[in-house]
Design an enzyme around this catalytic site. Structure first.
Site, PDB file in Angstrom:
ATOM      1  N   GLU A 445     -43.643  11.047  -3.217  1.00  0.00           N
ATOM      2  CA  GLU A 445     -44.004   9.810  -3.928  1.00  0.00           C
ATOM      3  C   GLU A 445     -45.263   9.111  -3.443  1.00  0.00           C
ATOM      4  O   GLU A 445     -45.497   7.956  -3.800  1.00  0.00           O
ATOM      5  CB  GLU A 445     -42.813   8.822  -3.933  1.00  0.00           C
ATOM      6  CG  GLU A 445     -41.648   9.348  -4.747  1.00  0.00           C
ATOM      7  CD  GLU A 445     -40.489   8.373  -4.895  1.00  0.00           C
ATOM      8  OE1 GLU A 445     -40.522   7.302  -4.277  1.00  0.00           O
ATOM      9  OE2 GLU A 445     -39.541   8.694  -5.641  1.00  0.00           O
TER      10      GLU A 445
HETATM   11  C1  BMA Z   1     -36.643   7.834  -4.144  1.00  0.00           C
HETATM   12  C2  BMA Z   1     -36.752   8.549  -2.848  1.00  0.00           C
HETATM   13  C3  BMA Z   1     -36.428   7.652  -1.727  1.00  0.00           C
HETATM   14  C4  BMA Z   1     -35.413   6.626  -2.081  1.00  0.00           C
HETATM   15  C5  BMA Z   1     -34.732   6.866  -3.397  1.00  0.00           C
HETATM   16  C6  BMA Z   1     -33.790   5.813  -3.805  1.00  0.00           C
HETATM   17  O1  BMA Z   1     -37.566   7.918  -5.051  1.00  0.00           O
HETATM   18  O2  BMA Z   1     -37.912   9.230  -2.731  1.00  0.00           O
HETATM   19  O3  BMA Z   1     -37.574   7.064  -1.240  1.00  0.00           O
HETATM   20  O4  BMA Z   1     -34.512   6.512  -1.082  1.00  0.00           O
HETATM   21  O5  BMA Z   1     -35.692   6.973  -4.353  1.00  0.00           O
HETATM   22  O6  BMA Z   1     -34.442   4.601  -4.035  1.00  0.00           O
END
Ligand code: BMA
Length: 854
Positions: A445
């Site tokens: 991300e």
């Molecule tokens: C995402 C992951 C984490 C996170 C999850 C829940 O996109 O990459 O960073 O824990 O969502 O929010």
């Protein structure tokens, strides 16, 4: 190069030996404490678990103790152990200390001489200790400095960068990022020798990094094999590799290696190679590769080591599709397209050294038991322990491996690039021998963060050096990391980030997406999932609470065991966690009370429904050759690192949530499935008053490689009375291989009707799959009262049979016998059907409790 003759004829060379260090003691350095011996004899350890074992801190996972133990991460700690070198080890020409990983800011002393400084948890070190090691007892000491202070100091000199989750200084520090706290994880900045330390001694040679690169040619008729290795030899030697096929046929290769430290390799061709396949696609077979180092003079064996290789031909297929924009994104193994039903994997514990090989094996077994064929090792954790990948290799679970960067703007100054490049080399060399690893991705991300913050990210700028922009780490993800993969394991595809591809990271027509419009973002209703799929959905999820048995463990004060308590709040780390969870529960599930048991059940039923809807939508898009509109989905997340309300399918204590079973039902290789679509009838301009019509479609999803001939029965039931409204059936219908086949379209239903589909094998009558479908949202359904439901559970040894008079939603079975493993749970029951659930460990004298929706 001149070869130094070290050995007079009569002296036999010292063979290769390896001694793993253990027997640690520790102290708080900044307080000048006395040493405390560890209570265990394990080779690896860390400060939080040692403090806990010594009774110096309360259990950080219970209640609100997380708050009480933050000081640990700010302190400085010292570890020491005794390394006893034997006379034989001392006689060796080479004495090397190997460090598989130190967490994180470590200065290592051997007998008070500094021999190593390490500031990257993912580096592997080989340190020459000749002249420093002495016969008998030596002291190895490691001083660990606080990571938080180090990071904050870097921020002062290099500037503050942005990140989501955890303290912003983490982006400068090469330490597992989840240690800083995440939206499912606590903040515990632990430290210690978290991976093994060994003394290796040898005279003539040591060989390591043995890697067998198998290039399986297109027709699968031949594999080109290269066995490469690193040799440190003080004399010329012969290296011999014996490659033994799964059925015992051996090929032997050998080469002479000149003295010095060098990389060398041996190559051969294997005809008709026996290939390794992913789960449900074929066997998991391995060639054994034994590498022996022989003395040139008398062919005596100086060192011997064995590895194995699973041979597979791998492709990440990104090609134009028929009748749809963009390109596919799916995995092909041995020329077979593999639909991915999988999950994201986070570290299995906040304190990694608490895990055993068995823990990894069990987790992978749980993945397999739910028919999931991929785990994504997410970028905020760590390059996992060998045992994890070993288990994945053994079971045919594919691994999507991120590099360890997550949700942040990372720096890219020269020292950082150097550290990260070395980290990548060390870890790729270690992991490339596992055939389950089928993709390396640059980060988690970080491109999304760049978009979010409107950083300089122009996909059209392909200069290859973005270090002067405010998104400098793009240089890592698009230049340095792919170069390492290209160099060290070119068979495995590289993807710059997750998500990545298309016009931006949310482009559903190219690359992968993280679909968080459900839960995060706009809190879309999960009923909208058919519109939310992409070419590959590498993250999506829904939160729920852990089962009651678990809550009772981590909330020790009974007065805190209610949904809104301070302890329950601390064990829900998500931003807006309570608000979002409540929205989804209240929008979908009719609540009888806010009682903890009701709340847990409601959250788990809702999570199960949501994930079921998501997988249903994605998998339906796997429509055959050139119509791979969705190549798979990965649930966020399969596991937890501590007890918490999270998106996990299995909680920290190993308890499965109802969603685990929903994922299992949706991921079975051959299933029948039902989808309900509502369409507004344009009779009223006021949205709220628009009349809606509903219909259902029925299809089969098959990830198997052969077609099946099936009989299908679809029954519409009146929810209130259990009466049959309509039945549709198909006989001897063909379900295509490795794709979905639409079976029935447009059956009209109303909001009083639930639907059950049963698919049987036409020739044997064997039950292949059941599916059910209910009006949405569930909260609007007028369920009959439990007294009228006629639910009957018959308990047998190892099984329960369930029947009912009325359609039943989300029936959960439970028992106080903690050893019982259910094959299914949270199931829908329909009149005139017997639903059997296998229950390993259940005895017919056990009491089985049931609860269900409504
Ligand atoms: C995402 C992951 C984490 C996170 C999850 C829940 O996109 O990459 O960073 O824990 O969502 O929010």
């Amino acid at each position: 190069m001149a070869v130094i003759e070290l050995y007079p004829q009569e002296k036999k060379p010292h063979p290769f030996t390896s001694q793993t260090l253990s027997g640690w003691q520790w102290r708080q350095l900044d307080k000048g404490d006395d040493w405390t011996p560890c209570t265990h004899k394990k080779p690896t350890t860390e400060i939080y678990t040692d403090l806990l074992d010594a009774g110096r801190i309360p259990d950080p996972f219970l209640d609100e103790n997380e708050k009480l133990v933050q000081w640990v991460g700010a302190a400085e700690w010292e570890y020491a152990c005794t390394l006893t070198a034997t006379a034989a080890e001392m006689a060796a020409v080479r004495q090397v200390l190997v460090f598989d990983g130190l967490d994180t800011f470590a200065t290592v002393y051997l007998n008070d001489t500094a021999i190593l400084e390490s500031d990257n948890m993912f580096h592997i070190h080989r340190v020459d200790v000749v002249g420093r090691l002495r016969e008998g007892d030596n002291t190895l000491r490691i001083v660990f400095k606080g990571a938080l202070v180090a990071g904050q100091n870097m921020e002062k000199t290099l500037g503050k960068l942005t990140c989501f989750n955890g303290d912003s200084s983490r982006v400068y520090i090469r330490k597992a990022q989840y240690h800083y706290g995440w939206d499912w994880g606590p903040t515990f900045l632990t430290c210690g020798p978290y991976r093994e330390i060994r003394l290796e001694t040898y005279d003539v040679v040591a060989v390591w990094d043995v890697f067998t690169d198998a290039v399986v040619l297109e027709g699968l008729q031949q594999a080109d094999l290269t066995v490469s290795f690193t040799v440190d030899a003080s004399k010329d030697v012969v290296v011999q590799a014996t490659i033994t096929s799964p059925d015992g046929k051996a090929v032997q290769l050998s080469t002479k290696v000149k003295a010095g430290s060098t990389e060398a390799s041996l190559s051969t061709k294997i005809d008709q190679p026996q290939l390794w396949y992913p789960l449900h696609h074929g066997p998991q077979v391995f060639y054994n590769v034994k590498v022996e180092v022989l003395s040139v003079d008398d062919t005596s064996v100086l060192q011997s080591t064995s590895t194995r290789v699973g041979m597979r031909r791998l492709r990440l297929v990104q090609e134009p599709l028929l009748d749809a924009p963009g390109t596919s994104f799916y995995f092909e193994v041995n020329n077979q397209a593999v639909y991915i039903n999988g999950s994201n994997w986070i570290p299995r514990h906040s304190f990694l050294t608490a895990l055993t090989e068995d823990d990894y094996r069990q987790s992978v077994d749980e993945c397999v038991a739910s028919h999931q064929n991929m785990l994504r090792v997410w970028g905020g954790g760590l390059y996992e322990h060998d045992s994890f990948y070993q288990a994945c290799d053994d079971k045919g679970v594919l691994v999507w491996q991120d590099f360890m960067f997550a949700c942040g703007v990372y720096p890219c100054h020269p020292a950082f690039v150097k550290s990260v490049t070395r980290e990548a080399c060390d870890q790729v060399r270690r992991l490339r021998r596992f055939c389950s690893v089928v993709l390396w991705a640059g980060n988690n991300e970080d491109y999304q963060v760049a978009e979010n913050l409107k950083l300089d990210w122009d996909p059209a700028d392909d200069s290859g050096d973005w270090t002067k922009t405010n998104f400098p780490a793009r240089t890592l993800y698009e230049r340095h990391l792919p170069a390492v993969i290209q160099d060290l394991c070119p068979q495995v595809p590289y993807h710059p980030g997750s998500p990545w591809g298309g016009v931006n990271t949310e482009d559903p027509t190219m690359g992968d997406i993280h679909q968080w419009s459900v839960w995060h973002g706009t809190l879309e209703p999960y009923q909208r999932w058919p519109e939310l799929t992409g070419r590959f959905v590498s993250e999506f999820g829904m939160m729920s609470l852990p089962p009651r048995r678990s809550v009772d463990k981590y909330v020790t004060d009974p007065a805190q065991r209610y949904p809104q308590s301070a302890v329950m709040d601390l064990h829900n780390k998500a931003e807006g966690g309570e608000r979002r969870l409540t929205s989804y529960i209240v929008e979908n599930v009719r609540l009888r009370s806010l009682d903890l048991n009701d709340w847990i059940y409601a959250s788990q039923l809702m999570q199960a429904e949501c994930l079921g809807a998501a997988i249903r939508a994605c998998r339906r898009q796997w429509k055959g050759r050139r119509r791979e509109y969705c190549g798979g989905q990965l649930v966020w997340q399969i596991n937890d690192c501590w007890p918490v309300a999270s998106w996990a399918l299995i909680d920290f204590y190993g308890e499965r949530k109802l969603a685990y079973y929903a994922v299992k039902r949706q991921s079975a290789p051959l299933i029948v499935d039902i989808g309900r679509t509502y369409t507004a009838v344009e009779s009223n301009t006021l949205e709220a008053l628009k009349e809606k019509r509903a219909h259902v479609d029925v299809w089969a999803a098959n990830s198997g490689l052969s077609q099946d001939v099936v009989d299908l029965t679809v029954t519409l039931f009146d929810i209130q009375t259990g009466g049959v409204v309509r039945t549709e059936s198909l006989t001897r219908t063909t379900v295509g291989a490795n794709k979905t086949t639409e079976l029935l379209h447009g059956l009209a239903v109303d909001d009083k009707t639930a639907v059950q589909a049963i698919m049987r094998d036409s020739s044997t009558g064997e039950l292949l799959s059941r599916a059910s479908d209910w009006p949405q949202p569930l909260k609007h359904i007028a369920m009959a009262s439990p007294e009228d439901s006629g639910v009957q559970v018959t308990v047998h040894d190892g099984r329960v049979d369930i029947t009912s008079k009325l359609p039943i939603k989300g029936l959960e079975v439970s028992t106080s016998n903690e050893s019982v493993i259910w094959s299914d749970n949270g199931v829908d029951i329909f009149p005139s059907d017997v639903y059997s659930i296998d229950a390993t460990g259940l005895s017919k004298t056990d009491t089985v409790d049931v609860r269900y929706y409504g």
